[in-house]
Design a protein around this motif. Structure first.
Motif, PDB file in Angstrom:
ATOM      1  N   GLU A 217      78.448 -32.034  17.062  1.00 41.49           N
ATOM      2  CA  GLU A 217      79.540 -32.989  17.261  1.00 41.49           C
ATOM      3  C   GLU A 217      80.563 -32.452  18.250  1.00 41.49           C
ATOM      4  O   GLU A 217      81.081 -33.200  19.091  1.00 41.49           O
ATOM      5  CB  GLU A 217      80.197 -33.285  15.918  1.00 41.49           C
ATOM      6  CG  GLU A 217      79.300 -34.041  14.941  1.00 41.49           C
ATOM      7  CD  GLU A 217      79.999 -34.327  13.634  1.00 41.49           C
ATOM      8  OE1 GLU A 217      81.250 -34.373  13.636  1.00 41.49           O
ATOM      9  OE2 GLU A 217      79.316 -34.502  12.609  1.00 41.49           O
ATOM     10  N   ALA A 218      80.868 -31.148  18.146  1.00 41.36           N
ATOM     11  CA  ALA A 218      81.841 -30.564  19.070  1.00 41.36           C
ATOM     12  C   ALA A 218      81.318 -30.598  20.503  1.00 41.36           C
ATOM     13  O   ALA A 218      82.056 -30.946  21.436  1.00 41.36           O
ATOM     14  CB  ALA A 218      82.162 -29.135  18.644  1.00 41.36           C
ATOM     15  N   GLU A 219      80.055 -30.267  20.713  1.00 37.84           N
ATOM     16  CA  GLU A 219      79.493 -30.289  22.068  1.00 37.84           C
ATOM     17  C   GLU A 219      79.381 -31.712  22.595  1.00 37.84           C
ATOM     18  O   GLU A 219      79.543 -31.938  23.802  1.00 37.84           O
ATOM     19  CB  GLU A 219      78.131 -29.595  22.060  1.00 37.84           C
ATOM     20  CG  GLU A 219      78.220 -28.091  21.841  1.00 37.84           C
ATOM     21  CD  GLU A 219      76.865 -27.428  21.836  1.00 37.84           C
ATOM     22  OE1 GLU A 219      75.851 -28.162  21.721  1.00 37.84           O
ATOM     23  OE2 GLU A 219      76.806 -26.186  21.941  1.00 37.84           O
ATOM     24  N   ALA A 220      79.103 -32.676  21.705  1.00 34.91           N
ATOM     25  CA  ALA A 220      79.052 -34.071  22.143  1.00 34.91           C
ATOM     26  C   ALA A 220      80.428 -34.532  22.622  1.00 34.91           C
ATOM     27  O   ALA A 220      80.549 -35.220  23.649  1.00 34.91           O
ATOM     28  CB  ALA A 220      78.561 -34.954  20.999  1.00 34.91           C
ATOM     29  N   GLN A 221      81.473 -34.144  21.910  1.00 44.31           N
ATOM     30  CA  GLN A 221      82.822 -34.509  22.327  1.00 44.31           C
ATOM     31  C   GLN A 221      83.195 -33.794  23.627  1.00 44.31           C
ATOM     32  O   GLN A 221      83.881 -34.355  24.486  1.00 44.31           O
ATOM     33  CB  GLN A 221      83.818 -34.156  21.223  1.00 44.31           C
ATOM     34  CG  GLN A 221      85.186 -34.810  21.396  1.00 44.31           C
ATOM     35  CD  GLN A 221      85.956 -34.854  20.097  1.00 44.31           C
ATOM     36  OE1 GLN A 221      85.450 -34.488  19.049  1.00 44.31           O
ATOM     37  NE2 GLN A 221      87.193 -35.297  20.161  1.00 44.31           N
ATOM     38  N   TYR A 222      82.724 -32.570  23.771  1.00 46.39           N
ATOM     39  CA  TYR A 222      82.966 -31.817  25.003  1.00 46.39           C
ATOM     40  C   TYR A 222      82.309 -32.511  26.198  1.00 46.39           C
ATOM     41  O   TYR A 222      82.926 -32.699  27.249  1.00 46.39           O
ATOM     42  CB  TYR A 222      82.428 -30.401  24.828  1.00 46.39           C
ATOM     43  CG  TYR A 222      82.377 -29.569  26.077  1.00 46.39           C
ATOM     44  CD1 TYR A 222      83.485 -28.851  26.504  1.00 46.39           C
ATOM     45  CD2 TYR A 222      81.220 -29.494  26.846  1.00 46.39           C
ATOM     46  CE1 TYR A 222      83.437 -28.085  27.655  1.00 46.39           C
ATOM     47  CE2 TYR A 222      81.167 -28.735  27.990  1.00 46.39           C
ATOM     48  CZ  TYR A 222      82.274 -28.028  28.389  1.00 46.39           C
ATOM     49  OH  TYR A 222      82.229 -27.271  29.528  1.00 46.39           O
ATOM     50  N   ASN A 223      81.033 -32.889  26.034  1.00 46.00           N
ATOM     51  CA  ASN A 223      80.325 -33.562  27.132  1.00 46.00           C
ATOM     52  C   ASN A 223      80.955 -34.911  27.461  1.00 46.00           C
ATOM     53  O   ASN A 223      81.017 -35.314  28.622  1.00 46.00           O
ATOM     54  CB  ASN A 223      78.852 -33.749  26.749  1.00 46.00           C
ATOM     55  CG  ASN A 223      78.108 -32.436  26.677  1.00 46.00           C
ATOM     56  OD1 ASN A 223      78.452 -31.481  27.376  1.00 46.00           O
ATOM     57  ND2 ASN A 223      77.091 -32.369  25.829  1.00 46.00           N
ATOM     58  N   THR A 224      81.439 -35.601  26.442  1.00 39.44           N
ATOM     59  CA  THR A 224      82.106 -36.884  26.679  1.00 39.44           C
ATOM     60  C   THR A 224      83.398 -36.683  27.454  1.00 39.44           C
ATOM     61  O   THR A 224      83.726 -37.441  28.369  1.00 39.44           O
ATOM     62  CB  THR A 224      82.400 -37.581  25.344  1.00 39.44           C
ATOM     63  OG1 THR A 224      81.168 -37.776  24.641  1.00 39.44           O
ATOM     64  CG2 THR A 224      83.069 -38.915  25.569  1.00 39.44           C
ATOM     65  N   ALA A 225      84.139 -35.639  27.087  1.00 43.16           N
ATOM     66  CA  ALA A 225      85.410 -35.366  27.764  1.00 43.16           C
ATOM     67  C   ALA A 225      85.196 -35.028  29.229  1.00 43.16           C
ATOM     68  O   ALA A 225      86.000 -35.394  30.088  1.00 43.16           O
ATOM     69  CB  ALA A 225      86.150 -34.231  27.051  1.00 43.16           C
ATOM     70  N   TYR A 226      84.099 -34.335  29.523  1.00 42.52           N
ATOM     71  CA  TYR A 226      83.802 -33.962  30.902  1.00 42.52           C
ATOM     72  C   TYR A 226      82.988 -35.024  31.619  1.00 42.52           C
ATOM     73  O   TYR A 226      82.458 -34.783  32.697  1.00 42.52           O
ATOM     74  CB  TYR A 226      83.059 -32.628  30.946  1.00 42.52           C
ATOM     75  CG  TYR A 226      83.990 -31.443  30.982  1.00 42.52           C
ATOM     76  CD1 TYR A 226      84.509 -30.980  32.178  1.00 42.52           C
ATOM     77  CD2 TYR A 226      84.365 -30.805  29.811  1.00 42.52           C
ATOM     78  CE1 TYR A 226      85.372 -29.904  32.219  1.00 42.52           C
ATOM     79  CE2 TYR A 226      85.225 -29.726  29.834  1.00 42.52           C
ATOM     80  CZ  TYR A 226      85.723 -29.274  31.037  1.00 42.52           C
ATOM     81  OH  TYR A 226      86.582 -28.211  31.057  1.00 42.52           O
ATOM     82  N   GLY A 227      82.856 -36.189  31.029  1.00 37.63           N
ATOM     83  CA  GLY A 227      82.155 -37.285  31.674  1.00 37.63           C
ATOM     84  C   GLY A 227      80.671 -37.051  31.832  1.00 37.63           C
ATOM     85  O   GLY A 227      80.041 -37.597  32.731  1.00 37.63           O
ATOM     86  N   GLY A 228      80.098 -36.173  30.981  1.00 33.21           N
ATOM     87  CA  GLY A 228      78.673 -35.918  31.046  1.00 33.21           C
ATOM     88  C   GLY A 228      78.279 -34.923  32.116  1.00 33.21           C
ATOM     89  O   GLY A 228      77.114 -34.628  32.289  1.00 33.21           O
TER      90      GLY A 228
END
Length: 375
Positions: A217-228
């Protein structure tokens, strides 16, 4: 199972006594005692008494048994333990099936000899179970060691997931302070308190799934924040490095890496800030030697340095290292400072090898930028 009756005290059930025990060396007996202690886990006093009893064995079976008959007084003298402690230790060893007791009618321990002085019978402790059960204990030890290795692998995975989650949370807090990561932080702290420390008696299994889910979940939120975009060191000025990081894979696949035509003179002009950390460079040999000597101080691991040399050669790898240091000291306008020079160096070498970055063009841009006055 049958019960040995002595007439003066009751004993726990024991297995049938073998008709004959093979002659065992004292070293083998000590090895069996250590194996037994590893598997059966008797108390420390019981282990001490067991090893002391092994020292009394003369190597010759009596009536098919490995008998020893030291008195409690002698055991106390050899071990330094109290008589009550020795008695309790012996009782535990007998109860666990590690020893057998062959008691005399009066409960004393002694040997009887014939007219020639040869021992014909004895009363005391029988060490035969140490040899008889050695194979059984070896199998149990193998299973125990495998269980411990599984626990170690589980705790290792938890450590990896925990550190990765913490790194992601700290990065999000630093670069996206408005992002609400409070629930993830609370789950992290709660899991960190509930997860047991490494111990053979504790299992990591109940917590593996929770840490894996939290990390995901943390990495998914990280990738979302960085626009993938997986390239953390992203420039915002549309320079070629940024374009190469975001270039579509279909345009890059199958293209051979372009050989760099960068000269040593151009490299020295492009990286004056990086050269301030090095000794004077007169040729490519000096360049490679200085880069190899100082790469640790620049944050480049030996593995990354070796990978760069294998990918693009020592001279070009040294040039890339100077370029990274220059970019770290003087970032491009609008670009974030390089936080991980070792990772940036590794990524840059891979991109050059794949033909996705024109290093000659990057050096030319640095030369043009150095001609402009510093802001």
């Amino acid at each position: 199972m049958r019960t040995q009756s002595t007439g003066w005290r009751s004993l726990p059930p024991v297995g049938p006594t073998p008709a004959e025990i093979k002659k065992a060396e004292k070293l083998e007996l000590f090895e069996a005692a250590r194996l037994c202690a590893r598997v059966m886990q008797p108390t420390a006093a019981a282990r001490f008494v067991l090893e002391t009893l092994c020292t009394f064995y003369a190597g010759r079976p009596i009536e098919g048994r490995m008998l020893v008959w030291p008195s409690n007084e002698l055991l106390c003298e050899r071990t330094g333990l109290g008589e009550r402690t020795v008695r309790l230790a012996a009782r535990q060893l007998i109860t666990m099936g590690i020893l057998r007791a062959k008691d005399s009618p009066n409960g004393k321990r002694f040997a009887q000899r014939n007219a020639k002085g040869q021992i014909v019978t004895a009363y005391g402790f029988d060490l035969s179970p140490l040899i008889e059960r050695q194979e059984e204990w070896q199998q149990q030890l193998t299973a125990l060691q495998e269980h411990e290795r599984e626990n170690e692998r589980g705790f290792d995975q938890i450590t990896i997931d925990r550190r990765a989650t913490l790194e992601v949370l700290n990065t999000l807090a630093e670069w996206f302070p408005r992002l609400n990561i409070g629930p993830l932080r609370e789950r992290y702290e709660r899991l960190a308190k509930e997860t047991p420390r490494r111990s053979p008696s504790r299992s990591p299994e109940p917590f593996l799934g929770a840490w894996k889910a939290l990390r995901g979940e943390a990495e998914a939120q990280y990738n979302t924040a960085y626009g993938g975009n997986e390239c953390r060191q992203k420039d915002n000025n549309n320079e070629s490095l940024d374009q190469s990081c975001n270039k579509e894979p279909s345009k890059c696949e199958g293209q051979p890496p372009r050989a760099s035509q960068t000269t040593l003179s151009d490299l020295l002009k492009a990286c004056p800030d990086a050269l301030a950390y090095l000794e004077p460079i007169h040729n490519e040999r000096d360049l490679v030697n200085e880069a190899a000597r100082h790469r640790g101080g620049f944050g480049v691991h030996a593995d990354a340095w070796g990978e760069g040399i294998a990918a693009i050669g020592p001279v070009l790898a040294a040039g890339v290292l100077l370029w990274v240091v220059q970019m770290q000291n003087r970032p491009a306008p609008g670009a974030r400072p390089i936080q991980n020079p070792g990772g940036y160096f590794r990524s840059m070498c891979r991109l050059i090898k794949e033909g996705r970055v024109n290093f000659e063009a990057e050096i030319h841009k640095l030369i043009l930028r150095n001609r402009r006055p510093r802001e």
